[in-house]
Design an enzyme around this catalytic site. Structure first.
Site, PDB file in Angstrom:
ATOM      1  N   HIS A 121      46.227  55.653  41.208  1.00  0.00           N
ATOM      2  CA  HIS A 121      47.051  55.201  42.253  1.00  0.00           C
ATOM      3  C   HIS A 121      48.223  55.945  42.798  1.00  0.00           C
ATOM      4  O   HIS A 121      48.894  55.703  43.529  1.00  0.00           O
ATOM      5  CB  HIS A 121      46.986  53.703  42.141  1.00  0.00           C
ATOM      6  CG  HIS A 121      45.823  52.762  42.353  1.00  0.00           C
ATOM      7  ND1 HIS A 121      45.004  52.864  43.310  1.00  0.00           N
ATOM      8  CD2 HIS A 121      45.162  52.111  41.428  1.00  0.00           C
ATOM      9  CE1 HIS A 121      43.910  52.294  43.305  1.00  0.00           C
ATOM     10  NE2 HIS A 121      44.135  51.967  42.130  1.00  0.00           N
TER      11      HIS A 121
ATOM     12  N   HIS B 216      40.223  47.111  33.409  1.00  0.00           N
ATOM     13  CA  HIS B 216      40.273  46.642  34.637  1.00  0.00           C
ATOM     14  C   HIS B 216      41.256  45.449  34.818  1.00  0.00           C
ATOM     15  O   HIS B 216      41.061  44.180  34.047  1.00  0.00           O
ATOM     16  CB  HIS B 216      38.908  46.200  35.199  1.00  0.00           C
ATOM     17  CG  HIS B 216      38.887  46.505  36.689  1.00  0.00           C
ATOM     18  ND1 HIS B 216      39.600  45.615  37.533  1.00  0.00           N
ATOM     19  CD2 HIS B 216      38.502  47.589  37.529  1.00  0.00           C
ATOM     20  CE1 HIS B 216      39.392  45.906  38.825  1.00  0.00           C
ATOM     21  NE2 HIS B 216      38.952  47.209  38.748  1.00  0.00           N
TER      22      HIS B 216
HETATM   23  N1  PXP Z   1      38.260  50.938  33.678  1.00  0.00           N
HETATM   24  C1  PXP Z   1      37.443  51.355  34.631  1.00  0.00           C
HETATM   25  C2  PXP Z   1      36.073  51.739  34.497  1.00  0.00           C
HETATM   26  C3  PXP Z   1      37.958  51.171  35.964  1.00  0.00           C
HETATM   27  O1  PXP Z   1      37.052  51.532  37.100  1.00  0.00           O
HETATM   28  C4  PXP Z   1      39.245  50.809  36.330  1.00  0.00           C
HETATM   29  C5  PXP Z   1      39.631  51.238  37.886  1.00  0.00           C
HETATM   30  O2  PXP Z   1      39.538  52.137  38.249  1.00  0.00           O
HETATM   31  C6  PXP Z   1      40.110  50.640  35.335  1.00  0.00           C
HETATM   32  C7  PXP Z   1      39.555  50.784  34.096  1.00  0.00           C
HETATM   33  C8  PXP Z   1      41.450  50.664  35.501  1.00  0.00           C
HETATM   34  O3  PXP Z   1      41.644  49.243  36.128  1.00  0.00           O
HETATM   35  P1  PXP Z   1      43.404  48.744  36.655  1.00  0.00           P
HETATM   36  O4  PXP Z   1      43.602  50.050  37.572  1.00  0.00           O
HETATM   37  O5  PXP Z   1      42.907  47.499  37.233  1.00  0.00           O
HETATM   38  O6  PXP Z   1      43.961  48.759  35.581  1.00  0.00           O
END
Ligand code: PXP
Length: 255
Positions: A15, A199
Protein backbone atom coordinates in the site's frame (compact mmCIF):
# COMPACT_ATOMS: atom_id res chain seq x y z
CA UNK A 1 7.96 -25.79 29.76
CA UNK A 2 9.12 -25.56 26.12
CA UNK A 3 9.72 -22.09 24.74
CA UNK A 4 7.74 -20.98 21.67
CA UNK A 5 9.94 -20.30 18.61
CA UNK A 6 10.56 -16.65 17.65
CA UNK A 7 7.71 -14.98 15.78
CA UNK A 8 8.87 -13.26 12.60
CA UNK A 9 7.28 -10.09 11.23
CA UNK A 10 6.89 -9.82 7.47
CA UNK A 11 6.00 -6.27 6.50
CA UNK A 12 3.80 -6.02 3.41
CA UNK A 13 4.59 -2.78 1.55
CA UNK A 14 1.91 -3.04 -1.18
CA UNK A 15 0.00 0.00 0.00
CA UNK A 16 3.02 2.29 -0.11
CA UNK A 17 2.86 1.54 -3.83
CA UNK A 18 -0.92 2.16 -3.82
CA UNK A 19 -0.27 5.72 -2.61
CA UNK A 20 2.57 6.24 -5.09
CA UNK A 21 0.41 5.02 -7.98
CA UNK A 22 -2.38 7.45 -7.07
CA UNK A 23 -0.14 10.13 -8.61
CA UNK A 24 1.93 7.98 -10.94
CA UNK A 25 5.36 9.30 -9.86
CA UNK A 26 8.07 7.76 -7.70
CA UNK A 27 7.04 8.88 -4.22
CA UNK A 28 6.51 7.23 -1.77
CA UNK A 29 8.90 4.44 -2.76
CA UNK A 30 7.98 0.92 -1.56
CA UNK A 31 11.66 -0.09 -1.61
CA UNK A 32 12.60 2.80 0.67
CA UNK A 33 9.68 1.80 2.93
CA UNK A 34 11.02 -1.78 2.98
CA UNK A 35 14.48 -0.55 4.01
CA UNK A 36 12.93 1.58 6.80
CA UNK A 37 10.86 -1.40 8.03
CA UNK A 38 13.95 -3.64 8.06
CA UNK A 39 15.92 -1.00 9.94
CA UNK A 40 13.08 -0.93 12.50
CA UNK A 41 13.05 -4.71 12.99
CA UNK A 42 11.04 -6.36 10.19
CA UNK A 43 12.31 -9.89 9.57
CA UNK A 44 11.20 -9.94 5.96
CA UNK A 45 9.34 -8.01 3.29
CA UNK A 46 6.21 -9.17 1.49
CA UNK A 47 4.93 -7.75 -1.79
CA UNK A 48 2.06 -8.92 -4.00
CA UNK A 49 2.52 -8.56 -7.74
CA UNK A 50 -1.07 -8.57 -8.97
CA UNK A 51 -2.10 -9.35 -12.51
CA UNK A 52 -3.47 -5.78 -12.85
CA UNK A 53 -0.32 -4.21 -11.23
CA UNK A 54 -2.58 -2.03 -9.10
CA UNK A 55 0.17 -1.48 -6.51
CA UNK A 56 3.49 -3.34 -6.77
CA UNK A 57 5.03 -3.34 -10.26
CA UNK A 58 7.57 -5.60 -11.90
CA UNK A 59 10.49 -3.21 -11.32
CA UNK A 60 9.52 -2.83 -7.61
CA UNK A 61 9.87 -6.58 -7.21
CA UNK A 62 13.25 -6.58 -8.98
CA UNK A 63 14.51 -3.67 -6.84
CA UNK A 64 13.25 -5.31 -3.65
CA UNK A 65 15.12 -8.47 -4.50
CA UNK A 66 18.36 -6.60 -5.19
CA UNK A 67 18.19 -3.93 -2.44
CA UNK A 68 16.85 -5.56 0.72
CA UNK A 69 18.95 -7.55 3.15
CA UNK A 70 16.08 -9.66 4.51
CA UNK A 71 14.02 -12.42 2.88
CA UNK A 72 11.60 -11.38 0.15
CA UNK A 73 8.19 -13.07 0.17
CA UNK A 74 6.66 -12.78 -3.32
CA UNK A 75 2.87 -13.04 -3.18
CA UNK A 76 1.25 -14.07 -6.43
CA UNK A 77 -1.53 -15.96 -8.15
CA UNK A 78 -0.67 -19.35 -9.62
CA UNK A 79 -0.48 -18.23 -13.25
CA UNK A 80 2.15 -18.98 -15.91
CA UNK A 81 3.07 -15.26 -16.09
CA UNK A 82 3.69 -14.97 -12.34
CA UNK A 83 5.52 -18.28 -12.21
CA UNK A 84 7.90 -17.01 -14.91
CA UNK A 85 8.54 -13.74 -13.06
CA UNK A 86 9.05 -15.52 -9.73
CA UNK A 87 11.53 -17.99 -11.24
CA UNK A 88 13.41 -15.04 -12.77
CA UNK A 89 13.31 -12.94 -9.56
CA UNK A 90 14.27 -15.84 -7.26
CA UNK A 91 12.70 -14.56 -4.05
CA UNK A 92 13.25 -16.50 -0.82
CA UNK A 93 9.58 -17.43 -0.70
CA UNK A 94 6.46 -17.40 -2.83
CA UNK A 95 3.03 -17.20 -1.24
CA UNK A 96 0.35 -18.45 -3.61
CA UNK A 97 -2.90 -16.55 -3.21
CA UNK A 98 -6.25 -16.55 -5.04
CA UNK A 99 -6.79 -13.44 -7.12
CA UNK A 100 -9.87 -11.91 -8.63
CA UNK A 101 -9.63 -8.67 -10.58
CA UNK A 102 -12.74 -7.14 -9.03
CA UNK A 103 -11.73 -7.75 -5.40
CA UNK A 104 -10.49 -4.91 -3.20
CA UNK A 105 -8.08 -7.23 -1.38
CA UNK A 106 -7.37 -10.98 -1.17
CA UNK A 107 -10.79 -11.93 0.11
CA UNK A 108 -10.51 -15.63 0.78
CA UNK A 109 -7.99 -18.43 0.91
CA UNK A 110 -6.89 -20.64 -1.96
CA UNK A 111 -9.13 -23.61 -2.68
CA UNK A 112 -6.37 -26.20 -2.49
CA UNK A 113 -8.92 -29.04 -2.28
CA UNK A 114 -10.72 -28.05 -5.49
CA UNK A 115 -7.62 -26.91 -7.40
CA UNK A 116 -4.98 -29.41 -6.37
CA UNK A 117 -4.43 -30.58 -9.94
CA UNK A 118 -3.80 -27.02 -11.17
CA UNK A 119 -1.65 -26.04 -8.18
CA UNK A 120 0.57 -29.13 -8.07
CA UNK A 121 2.86 -28.22 -11.02
CA UNK A 122 3.34 -24.64 -9.75
CA UNK A 123 4.32 -25.90 -6.31
CA UNK A 124 6.76 -28.50 -7.62
CA UNK A 125 8.41 -26.04 -10.04
CA UNK A 126 8.98 -23.55 -7.21
CA UNK A 127 10.10 -26.30 -4.82
CA UNK A 128 12.61 -27.52 -7.44
CA UNK A 129 13.95 -23.96 -7.81
CA UNK A 130 14.62 -23.84 -4.05
CA UNK A 131 11.91 -21.20 -3.45
CA UNK A 132 9.91 -21.80 -0.28
CA UNK A 133 6.23 -22.15 -1.19
CA UNK A 134 3.48 -21.02 1.10
CA UNK A 135 -0.24 -21.54 0.42
CA UNK A 136 -2.60 -18.83 1.68
CA UNK A 137 -5.59 -20.81 2.97
CA UNK A 138 -8.45 -20.72 5.44
CA UNK A 139 -7.82 -22.64 8.66
CA UNK A 140 -9.88 -25.51 7.29
CA UNK A 141 -8.78 -29.10 8.01
CA UNK A 142 -9.29 -30.32 4.43
CA UNK A 143 -7.38 -27.39 2.95
CA UNK A 144 -4.53 -28.03 5.40
CA UNK A 145 -4.53 -31.75 4.61
CA UNK A 146 -4.24 -31.02 0.87
CA UNK A 147 -1.53 -28.40 1.40
CA UNK A 148 0.55 -31.10 3.10
CA UNK A 149 -0.25 -33.65 0.35
CA UNK A 150 0.92 -31.18 -2.30
CA UNK A 151 4.26 -30.90 -0.46
CA UNK A 152 4.02 -27.17 0.15
CA UNK A 153 6.39 -26.59 3.09
CA UNK A 154 4.40 -23.65 4.48
CA UNK A 155 0.81 -22.48 4.87
CA UNK A 156 -0.35 -18.98 5.71
CA UNK A 157 -3.65 -18.94 7.58
CA UNK A 158 -6.06 -16.25 6.36
CA UNK A 159 -6.97 -14.23 9.47
CA UNK A 160 -9.27 -11.77 7.66
CA UNK A 161 -12.56 -13.33 8.83
CA UNK A 162 -11.45 -13.28 12.46
CA UNK A 163 -10.18 -9.69 12.28
CA UNK A 164 -13.33 -8.48 10.47
CA UNK A 165 -15.58 -10.14 13.08
CA UNK A 166 -13.70 -8.36 15.86
CA UNK A 167 -13.85 -5.03 14.01
CA UNK A 168 -17.61 -5.52 13.45
CA UNK A 169 -18.17 -6.29 17.15
CA UNK A 170 -19.48 -9.78 16.27
CA UNK A 171 -18.17 -11.64 19.32
CA UNK A 172 -19.78 -14.99 18.46
CA UNK A 173 -18.29 -15.05 14.96
CA UNK A 174 -14.93 -13.85 16.27
CA UNK A 175 -14.89 -16.74 18.76
CA UNK A 176 -15.76 -19.30 16.06
CA UNK A 177 -13.08 -17.91 13.72
CA UNK A 178 -10.51 -17.84 16.52
CA UNK A 179 -11.17 -21.50 17.38
CA UNK A 180 -10.71 -22.41 13.71
CA UNK A 181 -7.36 -20.64 13.68
CA UNK A 182 -6.23 -22.33 16.91
CA UNK A 183 -7.19 -25.80 15.65
CA UNK A 184 -5.88 -25.15 12.17
CA UNK A 185 -2.49 -24.00 13.42
CA UNK A 186 -2.14 -27.11 15.61
CA UNK A 187 -3.25 -29.44 12.80
CA UNK A 188 -0.91 -27.86 10.26
CA UNK A 189 2.06 -28.05 12.60
CA UNK A 190 1.33 -31.71 13.35
CA UNK A 191 1.16 -32.37 9.57
CA UNK A 192 4.74 -31.06 9.32
CA UNK A 193 3.85 -27.67 7.83
CA UNK A 194 5.42 -24.37 8.84
CA UNK A 195 2.58 -22.05 9.85
CA UNK A 196 2.28 -18.35 9.03
CA UNK A 197 -0.75 -16.08 9.38
CA UNK A 198 -1.92 -12.78 8.03
CA UNK A 199 -4.58 -10.42 6.70
CA UNK A 200 -6.31 -7.64 8.57
CA UNK A 201 -4.07 -7.85 11.64
CA UNK A 202 -3.63 -4.81 13.88
CA UNK A 203 -1.73 -4.33 17.16
CA UNK A 204 -4.38 -6.08 19.28
CA UNK A 205 -5.01 -9.07 17.00
CA UNK A 206 -1.25 -9.51 16.39
CA UNK A 207 -0.74 -9.60 20.15
CA UNK A 208 -3.49 -12.22 20.55
CA UNK A 209 -2.33 -14.48 17.72
CA UNK A 210 1.27 -14.28 18.96
CA UNK A 211 0.13 -16.57 21.79
CA UNK A 212 -0.10 -19.52 19.36
CA UNK A 213 3.30 -21.24 19.44
CA UNK A 214 2.76 -23.08 16.12
CA UNK A 215 2.70 -19.79 14.20
CA UNK A 216 6.18 -18.56 13.31
CA UNK A 217 5.46 -15.63 10.98
CA UNK A 218 2.87 -12.87 10.66
CA UNK A 219 2.51 -10.86 7.45
CA UNK A 220 1.04 -7.43 8.04
CA UNK A 221 0.52 -4.54 5.64
CA UNK A 222 -2.53 -2.32 5.49
CA UNK A 223 -2.74 -1.48 9.17
CA UNK A 224 0.98 -0.72 9.40
CA UNK A 225 0.89 1.64 6.41
CA UNK A 226 -2.16 3.37 7.90
CA UNK A 227 -0.41 3.71 11.25
CA UNK A 228 2.71 5.05 9.53
CA UNK A 229 0.60 7.81 7.97
CA UNK A 230 -1.22 8.67 11.18
CA UNK A 231 1.85 8.63 13.41
CA UNK A 232 4.25 10.06 10.80
CA UNK A 233 2.12 12.97 9.56
CA UNK A 234 3.03 15.23 12.50
CA UNK A 235 6.76 14.95 11.75
CA UNK A 236 6.25 15.44 8.00
CA UNK A 237 4.08 18.52 8.68
CA UNK A 238 6.76 19.99 10.97
CA UNK A 239 9.41 19.47 8.29
CA UNK A 240 7.21 21.09 5.64
CA UNK A 241 6.49 24.05 7.96
CA UNK A 242 10.27 24.43 8.54
CA UNK A 243 11.03 24.27 4.78
CA UNK A 244 8.47 27.00 4.07
CA UNK A 245 9.75 29.17 6.90
CA UNK A 246 13.34 28.78 5.64
CA UNK A 247 12.26 29.80 2.14
CA UNK A 248 10.50 32.92 3.41
CA UNK A 249 13.44 33.82 5.65
CA UNK A 250 15.93 33.47 2.74
CA UNK A 251 13.77 35.66 0.51
CA UNK A 252 13.45 38.28 3.26
CA UNK A 253 17.21 38.41 3.86
CA UNK A 254 17.89 38.72 0.09
CA UNK A 255 15.42 41.62 -0.29
N1 PXP B 1 -0.87 -12.22 3.74
C1 PXP B 1 -1.41 -12.37 2.51
C2 PXP B 1 -1.25 -13.68 1.84
C3 PXP B 1 -2.07 -11.30 1.87
O1 PXP B 1 -2.61 -11.47 0.65
C4 PXP B 1 -2.13 -10.05 2.53
C5 PXP B 1 -2.78 -8.89 1.84
O2 PXP B 1 -2.05 -8.55 0.71
C6 PXP B 1 -1.52 -9.94 3.80
C7 PXP B 1 -0.94 -11.03 4.39
C8 PXP B 1 -1.51 -8.63 4.53
O3 PXP B 1 -2.80 -8.26 4.85
P1 PXP B 1 -3.06 -6.79 5.42
O4 PXP B 1 -2.62 -5.84 4.36
O5 PXP B 1 -4.53 -6.78 5.67
O6 PXP B 1 -2.24 -6.68 6.67
Amino acid sequence: MSLAPPLRLGVNIDHVATIRNARGGKHPDPVRAALIAIEAGADGITAHLREDRRHIRDDDMARLKSDISRPLNFEMAATPEMSRIALMTRPNAVCLVPERRQEVTTEGGLDVVGQHNELAPFISRLNDAGIRVSLFIAADPRQIEWAAKLRAPVIEIHTGGWCDAIADGNAAKAETEWKRIVHGAALAKSAGLEVHAGHGLDYATAETIASLPQIVELNIGHYLVGEAIETGLADATRRMRAAMDRGRAKAASAA
